[in-house]
Write a protein that holds these residues in place. Structure first.
Motif, PDB file in Angstrom:
ATOM      1  N   ARG A  10       0.904  -1.117  -0.062  1.00  0.00           N
ATOM      2  CA  ARG A  10      -0.049   0.057  -0.126  1.00  0.00           C
ATOM      3  C   ARG A  10       1.070   1.281   0.019  1.00  0.00           C
ATOM      4  N   ALA A  11       2.066   0.994   0.666  1.00  0.00           N
ATOM      5  CA  ALA A  11       2.729   2.332   0.802  1.00  0.00           C
ATOM      6  C   ALA A  11       3.661   2.672  -0.572  1.00  0.00           C
ATOM      7  N   TRP A  12       3.817   1.543  -1.290  1.00  0.00           N
ATOM      8  CA  TRP A  12       4.501   1.585  -2.509  1.00  0.00           C
ATOM      9  C   TRP A  12       3.521   2.411  -3.682  1.00  0.00           C
ATOM     10  N   ARG A  13       2.206   1.850  -3.501  1.00  0.00           N
ATOM     11  CA  ARG A  13       1.156   2.386  -4.491  1.00  0.00           C
ATOM     12  C   ARG A  13       0.812   3.744  -4.151  1.00  0.00           C
ATOM     13  N   ARG A  14       1.190   4.213  -2.934  1.00  0.00           N
ATOM     14  CA  ARG A  14       0.831   5.614  -2.447  1.00  0.00           C
ATOM     15  C   ARG A  14       1.915   6.440  -1.910  1.00  0.00           C
ATOM     16  N   ARG A  15       3.209   6.084  -2.661  1.00  0.00           N
ATOM     17  CA  ARG A  15       4.407   6.739  -2.527  1.00  0.00           C
ATOM     18  C   ARG A  15       4.491   8.045  -2.854  1.00  0.00           C
ATOM     19  N   GLU A  16       3.775   8.610  -3.803  1.00  0.00           N
ATOM     20  CA  GLU A  16       3.763  10.079  -4.344  1.00  0.00           C
ATOM     21  C   GLU A  16       3.180  10.767  -3.216  1.00  0.00           C
ATOM     22  N   THR A  17       2.299  10.240  -2.333  1.00  0.00           N
ATOM     23  CA  THR A  17       1.613  10.910  -1.408  1.00  0.00           C
ATOM     24  C   THR A  17       2.250  11.267  -0.137  1.00  0.00           C
ATOM     25  N   TYR A  18       3.587  10.741  -0.099  1.00  0.00           N
ATOM     26  CA  TYR A  18       4.347  10.967   1.163  1.00  0.00           C
ATOM     27  C   TYR A  18       4.976  12.522   0.861  1.00  0.00           C
ATOM     28  N   GLU A  19       4.819  13.371   1.690  1.00  0.00           N
ATOM     29  CA  GLU A  19       5.225  14.769   1.443  1.00  0.00           C
ATOM     30  C   GLU A  19       6.337  15.184   2.355  1.00  0.00           C
ATOM     31  N   GLY A  20       6.755  14.435   3.301  1.00  0.00           N
ATOM     32  CA  GLY A  20       7.911  14.805   4.318  1.00  0.00           C
ATOM     33  C   GLY A  20       7.648  15.490   5.416  1.00  0.00           C
ATOM     34  N   ARG A  21       6.507  15.534   5.676  1.00  0.00           N
ATOM     35  CA  ARG A  21       5.860  16.365   6.709  1.00  0.00           C
ATOM     36  C   ARG A  21       6.069  15.602   8.041  1.00  0.00           C
ATOM     37  N   SER A  22       6.261  14.120   8.147  1.00  0.00           N
ATOM     38  CA  SER A  22       6.836  13.329   9.198  1.00  0.00           C
ATOM     39  C   SER A  22       7.932  12.545   8.761  1.00  0.00           C
ATOM     40  N   THR A  23       8.350  11.525   9.564  1.00  0.00           N
ATOM     41  CA  THR A  23       9.548  10.769   9.208  1.00  0.00           C
ATOM     42  C   THR A  23       8.770   9.673   8.219  1.00  0.00           C
ATOM     43  N   PHE A  24       9.583   9.231   7.521  1.00  0.00           N
ATOM     44  CA  PHE A  24       9.260   8.183   6.751  1.00  0.00           C
ATOM     45  C   PHE A  24       8.589   6.906   7.468  1.00  0.00           C
ATOM     46  N   ARG A  25       9.284   6.568   8.606  1.00  0.00           N
ATOM     47  CA  ARG A  25       8.830   5.422   9.677  1.00  0.00           C
ATOM     48  C   ARG A  25       7.505   6.005  10.110  1.00  0.00           C
ATOM     49  N   ALA A  26       7.196   6.990  10.585  1.00  0.00           N
ATOM     50  CA  ALA A  26       5.797   7.590  11.045  1.00  0.00           C
ATOM     51  C   ALA A  26       4.912   7.452   9.904  1.00  0.00           C
ATOM     52  N   TRP A  27       4.883   7.620   8.797  1.00  0.00           N
ATOM     53  CA  TRP A  27       4.311   7.665   7.467  1.00  0.00           C
ATOM     54  C   TRP A  27       3.990   5.980   7.293  1.00  0.00           C
ATOM     55  N   LEU A  28       4.941   5.186   7.551  1.00  0.00           N
ATOM     56  CA  LEU A  28       4.658   3.495   7.442  1.00  0.00           C
ATOM     57  C   LEU A  28       3.874   3.184   8.630  1.00  0.00           C
ATOM     58  N   TYR A  29       3.864   3.601   9.785  1.00  0.00           N
ATOM     59  CA  TYR A  29       3.084   3.234  11.065  1.00  0.00           C
ATOM     60  C   TYR A  29       1.760   3.796  10.820  1.00  0.00           C
ATOM     61  N   ARG A  30       1.669   4.841   9.796  1.00  0.00           N
ATOM     62  CA  ARG A  30       0.303   5.268   9.638  1.00  0.00           C
ATOM     63  C   ARG A  30      -0.562   4.448   8.939  1.00  0.00           C
ATOM     64  N   ILE A  31       0.161   4.159   7.829  1.00  0.00           N
ATOM     65  CA  ILE A  31      -0.393   2.868   6.983  1.00  0.00           C
ATOM     66  C   ILE A  31      -0.748   1.570   7.545  1.00  0.00           C
ATOM     67  N   ALA A  32       0.409   1.212   8.417  1.00  0.00           N
ATOM     68  CA  ALA A  32       0.059  -0.204   9.009  1.00  0.00           C
ATOM     69  C   ALA A  32      -0.969  -0.040   9.775  1.00  0.00           C
ATOM     70  N   THR A  33      -1.225   1.056  10.678  1.00  0.00           N
ATOM     71  CA  THR A  33      -2.478   0.863  11.653  1.00  0.00           C
ATOM     72  C   THR A  33      -3.616   0.871  10.928  1.00  0.00           C
ATOM     73  N   ASN A  34      -3.781   1.620   9.925  1.00  0.00           N
ATOM     74  CA  ASN A  34      -5.186   1.497   8.957  1.00  0.00           C
ATOM     75  C   ASN A  34      -5.116   0.353   8.097  1.00  0.00           C
ATOM     76  N   VAL A  35      -4.026  -0.240   7.862  1.00  0.00           N
ATOM     77  CA  VAL A  35      -4.164  -1.773   7.356  1.00  0.00           C
ATOM     78  C   VAL A  35      -4.719  -2.653   8.534  1.00  0.00           C
ATOM     79  N   CYS A  36      -4.360  -2.723   9.674  1.00  0.00           N
ATOM     80  CA  CYS A  36      -4.665  -3.368  10.693  1.00  0.00           C
ATOM     81  C   CYS A  36      -6.085  -3.320  10.999  1.00  0.00           C
ATOM     82  N   LEU A  37      -6.576  -2.013  11.064  1.00  0.00           N
ATOM     83  CA  LEU A  37      -8.102  -1.654  11.375  1.00  0.00           C
ATOM     84  C   LEU A  37      -8.967  -2.376  10.328  1.00  0.00           C
ATOM     85  N   ASP A  38      -8.380  -1.992   9.027  1.00  0.00           N
ATOM     86  CA  ASP A  38      -9.220  -2.655   7.923  1.00  0.00           C
ATOM     87  C   ASP A  38      -9.222  -4.247   7.967  1.00  0.00           C
TER      88      ASP A  38
END
Length: 340
Positions: A67-95
């Protein structure tokens, strides 16, 4: 497309990270993998805390990276890349939890619970370049904590993980969940209250970082007693209200006498499995023993099951046992041979 598991971390400077982000956004898979793979194991632990299942968490990490690969263009650098991955992982688990809702049984059993080997937990600290690099805290990975977490509704579970485990702010957590700060604070308060209800009653605070000398001693005595088929020695090691369970089986055996009676039939007498050989190991930062058995007429010891112990005040209060199966090859995860 899949991302192969990484064996460790690749240190990158901030300049290298910035360049890799720019390159990855243009579609460079190698650059993306260099950014994402060092976080695979810690994402695995995060998903594991959310789901309680080692194998389900593995699947969710793979989905997170895809999911991160497909949405890689949405990463704007406002947080660390690690935090961005955690955001995605959390929502993947909720789904996943929305698609596959699970609730503990009437006796509190969590039949989908699986252990996490310490040798893999050691790989879960984020890269040294991350400002919040840390090892996995024992209090957030013990099986008793994992069981208690499974009693929380999914969104409360996510709030607890982000706020109390990862140390994120209420505002950061609200952004991840598309919620308000007030809603996050309320969910956290309810989650903490439920957690207290389901943690072991006699547990006072969190356990030491461990392993402790006391736990090592109890584990060694447990190993020796099992190999001697000495049920009296095993009884001496257990608290009167000790419990035993074998996920995914729903039954929970309660009380030392009932547990010893069950074990006696496997260890000795006409129904004995055979000769036992136990190897001390550690899972979820808890003492454990990998059980091999040599059945009558066989030459080699074969992998049977792994027992994970909870030790309080020098006695065993709980034993959770996982059989080695094709569906969950726990000996393989421990790096142990399946025969000796």
């Amino acid at each position: 497309m899949s991302f192969p598991a990484s064996a460790g971390h690749t240190g990158m400077t901030s300049t290298q990270i910035s360049h890799a982000v720019t390159t990855a956004r243009t579609g460079d898979q190698a650059a993306f993998a260099a950014l994402a793979e060092p976080h695979r194991r810690e994402l695995h632990v995060h998903c594991y805390r959310m789901l309680g299942s080692f194998t389900d968490a593995e699947d969710m990490v793979q989905e997170t990276l895809l999911r991160a690969w497909r949405r890689r263009e949405t990463y704007e650098g406002r947080s660390t890349f690690r935090a961005w991955l955690y955001r995605i992982a959390t929502n993947v688990c909720l789904d996943h939890l929305e698609r596959h809702p699970r609730r503990p049984g009437g006796d509190g059993e969590v039949t989908w619970l699986q252990p996490f080997p310490d040798r893999l937990l050691e790989q879960a600290a984020p890269p040294d370049a991350e400002p919040d690099a840390a090892v996995v805290a024992r209090e957030t990975i013990e099986l008793a904590f994992l069981v208690a977490v499974q009693h929380l509704p999914p969104r409360q579970r996510a709030v607890l993980m982000l706020r109390d485990v990862l140390g994120w702010s209420a505002a950061q957590t609200a952004a991840v969940l598309g919620s308000s700060v007030a809603s996050v604070n309320s969910a956290l308060q309810r989650a903490r209250a439920t957690l207290r209800e389901h943690l072991p009653r006699r547990r006072s605070g969190w356990s030491p970082a461990g392993p402790t000398a006391q736990e090592r001693t109890v584990l060694q005595r447990f190993v020796e007693a099992c190999e001697r088929a000495d049920t009296d020695a095993l009884a001496e090691l257990m608290r009167e209200d000790a419990v035993f369970a074998m996920p995914p089986q729903p039954e929970i055996i309660r009380g030392r006498d009932a547990v010893i009676e069950l074990w006696s039939s496997a260890l000795a007498g006409p129904t004995a499995f055979g000769e036992f050989l136990l190897v001390p190991v550690w899972l979820n930062h808890q003492p454990a023993a990998a059980n091999y058995v040599r059945r009558p007429g066989e030459e080699r010891f074969r992998a049977l099951a792994v027992d994970v112990l909870r030790v309080e005040d020098g006695v065993i209060t709980e034993v959770l046992s996982w059989e080695h199966t094709d569906e969950f090859p726990v000996f393989d995860l421990l790096g142990l041979p399946t025969s000796r």
